[in-house]
Design a protein around this motif. Structure first.
Motif, mmCIF file in Angstrom:
data_model
loop_
_atom_site.group_PDB
_atom_site.id
_atom_site.type_symbol
_atom_site.label_atom_id
_atom_site.label_comp_id
_atom_site.label_asym_id
_atom_site.label_seq_id
_atom_site.Cartn_x
_atom_site.Cartn_y
_atom_site.Cartn_z
ATOM 1 N N ALA A 183 -9.004 -2.645 -1.861
ATOM 2 C CA ALA A 183 -7.935 -4.077 -2.809
ATOM 3 C C ALA A 183 -8.238 -4.243 -3.615
ATOM 4 C CB ALA A 183 -7.142 -4.948 -1.917
ATOM 5 N N THR A 202 -3.201 -2.731 -3.968
ATOM 6 C CA THR A 202 -4.195 -1.710 -3.497
ATOM 7 C C THR A 202 -4.544 -0.769 -4.221
ATOM 8 O OG1 THR A 202 -2.746 -2.539 -1.178
ATOM 9 C CG2 THR A 202 -4.011 -0.530 -1.312
ATOM 10 N N THR A 251 1.149 -1.096 -0.435
ATOM 11 C CA THR A 251 -0.268 0.017 0.117
ATOM 12 C C THR A 251 0.775 1.427 -0.051
ATOM 13 O OG1 THR A 251 -1.874 -1.273 0.846
ATOM 14 C CG2 THR A 251 -2.012 0.642 1.413
#
Length: 123
Positions: A80, A86, A45
């Motif tokens: 996600a 992500t 992320t």
């Protein structure tokens, strides 16, 4: 799990594969009279840092003149995808866009970093 074998022996090994991808900025746009939206994807992320360029100076592509907006009002929404990538939607809200000439969205993760600038035009 993977199995390796030959005529002498068979061995099973359990391993985990972690794929990383540097951030990719999908869009950067004004979404309200005082808000900018940056949409980023990456693995792991990405984190987002916002910068502004005051309307009284000219900012270069590097770091000259840009001011971090760490304390500014911002919101990140992370989701996600099916592929494990992500998606981050980050919104920067300023008191007035007229106080800046440009906004920069910078996304980083362990695989790398990207930045994109948006010139702000006020009436």
């Amino acid at each position: 799990m993977a199995t390796a074998f030959n005529e002498d022996d068979t061995e099973e090994v359990l391993f985990y594969l972690q794929v990383t991808a540097p951030p990719r900025i999908l869009s950067l746009s004004e979404v309200d009279k005082n808000a900018i939206l940056c949409v980023i994807e990456g693995v792991p992320t990405p984190s987002v840092t916002w910068y502004t360029c005051p309307s009284s100076i000219s900012c270069s592509n590097l770091s000259h003149g840009w001011r971090s907006q760490l304390g500014a009002s911002g919101q990140n929404v992370t989701t996600a995808t099916e592929e494990g990538v992500t998606l981050v939607r980050s919104v920067l809200t300023l008191k007035a866009l007229s106080s800046v000439s440009a906004v920069r969205c910078e996304a980083t993760n362990s695989a790398g970093g990207r930045a994109q600038d948006l010139r702000v035009f006020t009436n």
